[in-house]
Design an enzyme around this catalytic site. Structure first.
Site, mmCIF file in Angstrom:
data_model
loop_
_atom_site.group_PDB
_atom_site.id
_atom_site.type_symbol
_atom_site.label_atom_id
_atom_site.label_comp_id
_atom_site.label_asym_id
_atom_site.label_seq_id
_atom_site.Cartn_x
_atom_site.Cartn_y
_atom_site.Cartn_z
ATOM 1 N N LYS A 1 0.671 -1.308 0.116
ATOM 2 C CA LYS A 1 0.059 -0.097 0.112
ATOM 3 C C LYS A 1 0.792 1.267 -0.056
ATOM 4 C CE LYS A 1 -1.886 1.660 3.735
ATOM 5 N NZ LYS A 1 -2.778 1.945 5.100
ATOM 6 N N ASP B 1 -6.755 0.960 0.919
ATOM 7 C CA ASP B 1 -6.754 1.154 2.273
ATOM 8 C C ASP B 1 -8.145 0.852 2.801
ATOM 9 O OD1 ASP B 1 -8.340 3.390 1.605
ATOM 10 O OD2 ASP B 1 -7.358 4.752 3.266
#
Length: 217
Positions: A120, A138
């Site tokens: 991420k 997320d």
């Protein structure tokens, strides 16, 4: 969600916010990398408060090493998991100096080799700092993708892969920002604000949340 609806979904988000940006404050790829790493299980607002003074003096891996782990902790002690994060940031700074000439690499595999940097974080850095069409999933993007039917998946990687597949041009570069901001401010976790959502008619979420009762007559 049908292909035409997906295009319209992004088109409306883009119409409302033509130039979306991360809410994390940063000055160069290195400060962005640090800010994103610190933002895990923390709010962007909280990270910005902690890094405001930090980034005035520390904007390279070498300067981070000069500050040291104890000095870094003093700046970020208001952020959750600050002990572990400080250790990782210092370790990453050492690797950047030793192996990458103090420069943040424009490469996913190299970024993910750094302590405290997962997929991420690497995706955010590649997208924001270097303009890659990556989508960092997320909790907000995971929720929006599943709730709306845009890109349902059982885990964050499945959602990322689906978003990569269904997100059309010209929206790929800004997709990460539009989705995270939509999840943060409208498609909220506990009570989505469907009454003011620009894509409510395209979304499969049921029942739609009604507007709050008007107490003013």
């Amino acid at each position: 969600m049908k292909k035409a609806d997906i295009f319209e979904f992004y088109r409306r988000l883009a119409e409302d916010d033509p130039a979306p940006e991360t809410e994390l404050r940063w000055t160069n790829p290195y400060t962005l990398l640090v800010a994103v790493a610190l933002s895990a299980q923390a709010t962007d607002v909280g990270v910005n408060k902690a890094t405001k003074r930090l980034f005035e003096d520390v904007d390279t891996p070498a300067r981070m090493l000069e500050l040291g782990e104890a000095g870094l902790k003093n700046h970020i002690k208001t952020i959750g998991l600050f002990n572990t994060k400080a250790k990782n940031v210092i370790a990453a700074a050492q690797i950047l100096v030793d192996q990458f000439g103090g420069v943040v690499p424009e490469d996913r595999e190299a970024l993910e080799s750094l302590p405290g940097v997962g997929r991420k974080t690497a995706n955010v850095v590649l997208n924001v700092a270097f303009g890659h069409e990556t989508i960092a999933v997320d909790t907000h993007i995971f929720r929006v993708s599943n709730r709306t039917g845009l890109a349902p998946g059982k885990d964050v990687r499945a959602v990322e892969d689906k978003l990569e597949k269904v997100t059309p041009q010209p929206f790929r570069g800004g997709a990460h920002h539009w989705l995270i901001l939509h999840g943060r401010y409208i498609c909220k976790a506990r009570k989505p604000e469907c009454w003011r959502c620009p894509v409510a008619d395209l979304c499969r979420y049921r029942p739609k949340t009604p507007p709050p009762a008007d107490t003013v007559e």
